[in-house]
Scaffold this motif. Structure first.
Motif, PDB file in Angstrom:
ATOM      1  N   THR A 108      -1.578  16.483 -21.735  1.00  0.00           N
ATOM      2  CA  THR A 108      -1.829  16.784 -20.329  1.00  0.00           C
ATOM      3  C   THR A 108      -2.178  18.255 -20.137  1.00  0.00           C
ATOM      4  N   GLU A 152       5.960   1.419 -20.209  1.00  0.00           N
ATOM      5  CA  GLU A 152       4.801   0.898 -20.929  1.00  0.00           C
ATOM      6  C   GLU A 152       4.845   1.237 -22.418  1.00  0.00           C
ATOM      7  N   ALA A 179       4.425   4.011 -23.801  1.00  0.00           N
ATOM      8  CA  ALA A 179       3.272   4.853 -24.098  1.00  0.00           C
ATOM      9  C   ALA A 179       3.654   5.931 -25.109  1.00  0.00           C
ATOM     10  N   ASP A 206       1.135  10.388 -19.258  1.00  0.00           N
ATOM     11  CA  ASP A 206       0.903  10.433 -17.815  1.00  0.00           C
ATOM     12  C   ASP A 206       1.455  11.702 -17.177  1.00  0.00           C
ATOM     13  N   LYS A 210      13.473   8.327 -17.237  1.00  0.00           N
ATOM     14  CA  LYS A 210      12.550   9.325 -16.709  1.00  0.00           C
ATOM     15  C   LYS A 210      13.353  10.465 -16.091  1.00  0.00           C
ATOM     16  N   ASP A 236       8.762  13.307 -12.868  1.00  0.00           N
ATOM     17  CA  ASP A 236       7.429  12.709 -12.806  1.00  0.00           C
ATOM     18  C   ASP A 236       6.368  13.599 -13.439  1.00  0.00           C
ATOM     19  N   HIS A 237       6.651  14.877 -13.544  1.00  0.00           N
ATOM     20  CA  HIS A 237       5.702  15.811 -14.152  1.00  0.00           C
ATOM     21  C   HIS A 237       6.464  17.043 -14.595  1.00  0.00           C
TER      22      HIS A 237
END
Length: 215
Positions: free
Chosen positions: A103, A148, A150, A169, A187, A190-191
């Motif tokens: 990212t 997922e 990922a 993501d 999690k 989120d970022h």
């Protein structure tokens, strides 16, 4: 654990803003000055300017912590710093971006910050240098993360042995155990920016009451 729970348990409140600062110890004066600026930003993306501001704030906090650390805990502090990125760090970040989808936020982070080492904040918080991320990727490959499954990159850990994984993501996940063999993850944010903000809160909470909370 839902991200909102993870963040909420790390927030702190401040009801001492009106107290005179000059008569307080260094740590108390620092926390009274900094706490009013807390709050999650609505902007997701990282920028060099935001990272520079974040680094300045937490570096002041770490200095305040280490000044009184031995008096409060009975032993001298270890390494507690945010190390700026040097040329080798930036080259490693470019290599990372070339060998695996990365990212923009992670590249921006490693272009500004070489390493985060907070050995004495709770059990410890560590964000690895880019060269270590590249080396781990070459030796062990990517880590499955998120619903997922990922492919993610291990970018750090806490002193309890749990790893922080950056997903493709942009989300940041925390493993539930020290094993990276098909790990279960939660999690954490989120970022990346949403991860760094409560990391700062954890530092401040540790300075105030000795408990960094959960992250």
């Amino acid at each position: 654990m839902p991200a909102i729970v993870t963040l909420a348990c790390c927030l702190i409140t401040n009801d001492t803003q009106d107290t005179a600062l000059t008569s307080k110890p260094l740590i108390t004066r620092w926390t009274s000055w900094l706490m009013p600026s807390f709050g999650l930003m609505s902007d997701r993306s990282l920028s060099p300017a935001w990272l520079a501001s974040w680094t300045d704030r937490v570096s002041v906090a770490l200095t305040a912590m280490t000044v009184e650390f031995e008096h409060r805990h009975g032993f001298p502090p270890g390494a507690n710093e945010v190390r700026p990125a040097d040329h080798d760090d930036q080259a490693a970040a470019r290599t990372l971006a070339q060998v695996v989808p990365t990212t923009a936020d992670l590249v921006t982070f490693y272009d500004s910050i070489g390493e985060v080492t907070w050995a004495d904040v709770g059990n410890g918080y560590f964000l690895d240098p880019a060269r270590n991320v590249v080396q781990r990727l070459q030796e062990y490959g990517v880590v499955d993360a998120g619903a997922e499954r990922a492919h993610g990159l291990v970018i750090g850990s806490n002193g309890g042995g749990l790893a922080y994984v950056a997903g493709p993501d942009g989300a940041v996940y925390r493993t539930r155990t020290a094993s990276l063999d098909e790990p279960e993850v939660d999690k954490a944010a989120d970022h990346l920016r949403q991860f760094l903000e409560p990391l700062e809160h954890s530092l401040t909470r540790f300075i105030v009451d000795g408990d960094p909370g959960c992250l």
